[in-house]
Design a protein around this motif. Structure first.
Motif, PDB file in Angstrom:
ATOM      1  N   TRP A  13      25.903  67.618  34.403  1.00 20.23           N
ATOM      2  CA  TRP A  13      27.299  68.416  33.673  1.00 20.23           C
ATOM      3  C   TRP A  13      28.285  69.405  35.264  1.00 20.23           C
ATOM      4  O   TRP A  13      28.953  68.844  34.859  1.00 20.23           O
ATOM      5  CB  TRP A  13      27.137  68.703  32.518  1.00 20.23           C
ATOM      6  N   ARG A  68      28.947  61.725  29.247  1.00 24.19           N
ATOM      7  CA  ARG A  68      29.671  62.298  29.399  1.00 24.19           C
ATOM      8  C   ARG A  68      29.919  63.039  28.202  1.00 24.19           C
ATOM      9  O   ARG A  68      30.261  63.850  27.828  1.00 24.19           O
ATOM     10  CB  ARG A  68      30.818  62.344  30.071  1.00 24.19           C
ATOM     11  N   GLN A  71      28.590  65.647  26.238  1.00 24.16           N
ATOM     12  CA  GLN A  71      28.157  66.929  26.254  1.00 24.16           C
ATOM     13  C   GLN A  71      28.771  68.651  25.311  1.00 24.16           C
ATOM     14  O   GLN A  71      27.959  69.125  25.258  1.00 24.16           O
ATOM     15  CB  GLN A  71      28.591  68.280  28.240  1.00 24.16           C
ATOM     16  N   THR A  72      29.508  67.922  24.935  1.00 18.90           N
ATOM     17  CA  THR A  72      30.447  68.845  23.626  1.00 18.90           C
ATOM     18  C   THR A  72      29.260  69.220  22.469  1.00 18.90           C
ATOM     19  O   THR A  72      28.904  70.544  22.190  1.00 18.90           O
ATOM     20  CB  THR A  72      31.887  67.831  23.744  1.00 18.90           C
ATOM     21  N   GLU A  73      29.208  67.773  22.761  1.00 17.38           N
ATOM     22  CA  GLU A  73      27.867  67.873  20.782  1.00 17.38           C
ATOM     23  C   GLU A  73      26.522  68.626  21.226  1.00 17.38           C
ATOM     24  O   GLU A  73      26.228  69.960  20.124  1.00 17.38           O
ATOM     25  CB  GLU A  73      27.833  66.719  20.736  1.00 17.38           C
ATOM     26  N   ILE A  75      25.907  71.027  23.716  1.00 18.51           N
ATOM     27  CA  ILE A  75      26.509  72.435  23.961  1.00 18.51           C
ATOM     28  C   ILE A  75      26.551  73.218  22.862  1.00 18.51           C
ATOM     29  O   ILE A  75      25.979  74.266  21.979  1.00 18.51           O
ATOM     30  CB  ILE A  75      27.511  72.810  24.901  1.00 18.51           C
ATOM     31  N   ALA A  76      27.110  72.646  21.687  1.00 16.17           N
ATOM     32  CA  ALA A  76      27.573  72.749  20.239  1.00 16.17           C
ATOM     33  C   ALA A  76      26.233  73.383  19.479  1.00 16.17           C
ATOM     34  O   ALA A  76      26.143  74.425  19.167  1.00 16.17           O
ATOM     35  CB  ALA A  76      28.989  72.762  19.349  1.00 16.17           C
TER      36      ALA A  76
END
Length: 117
Positions: A13, A68, A71-73, A75-76
């Motif tokens: 990432w 890709r 990443q958001t999921e 990291i949260a």
């Protein structure tokens, strides 16, 4: 998703198109371990291996859209886990803990650097 696969994704990432050896170096793992981790991520359609146009002996590891999108999921989820892990710990103690752990990591990295391969 294993912790080890997660480490590979974190590196990708930050910077894609690394070789397997570059990923091994950045994650402090041997190349054989990284190859197996990449195999697993490839089976889950999170990364693909692409031949390097400048040196066809090398394969570059590239994130897929699925890789890709995680990443958001992830990291949260990691932030939530860190918040839970730090619950009821004095912030000053946490700073000391992190400083000690960083030094342990530096010490171990020196050992790896002194004994490559």
């Amino acid at each position: 998703m294993t912790v080890e696969q997660w480490k590979i994704l974190i590196v990708l990432w930050d910077q894609e198109k690394l070789t397997q050896q570059e990923l091994a170096n950045r994650t402090c793992k041997n190349k054989v371990s990284v190859v197996k981790l990449i195999d697993g991520l490839e089976r889950r359609e999170m990364v693909v291996r692409k031949l390097d146009p400048a040196d066809r002996r090398l394969k570059r590891i590239v994130l897929t859209e699925k890789g890709r999108a995680l990443q958001t999921e992830l990291i949260a989820l990691a932030k939530l886990n860190l918040k839970q892990a730090a619950r009821n710990i004095d912030p000053t103690d946490m700073v000391v803990c992190k400083d000690v752990l960083r030094q342990v990591i530096r010490n171990m990295q020196e050992l790896v650097d002194e004994n490559p391969g």
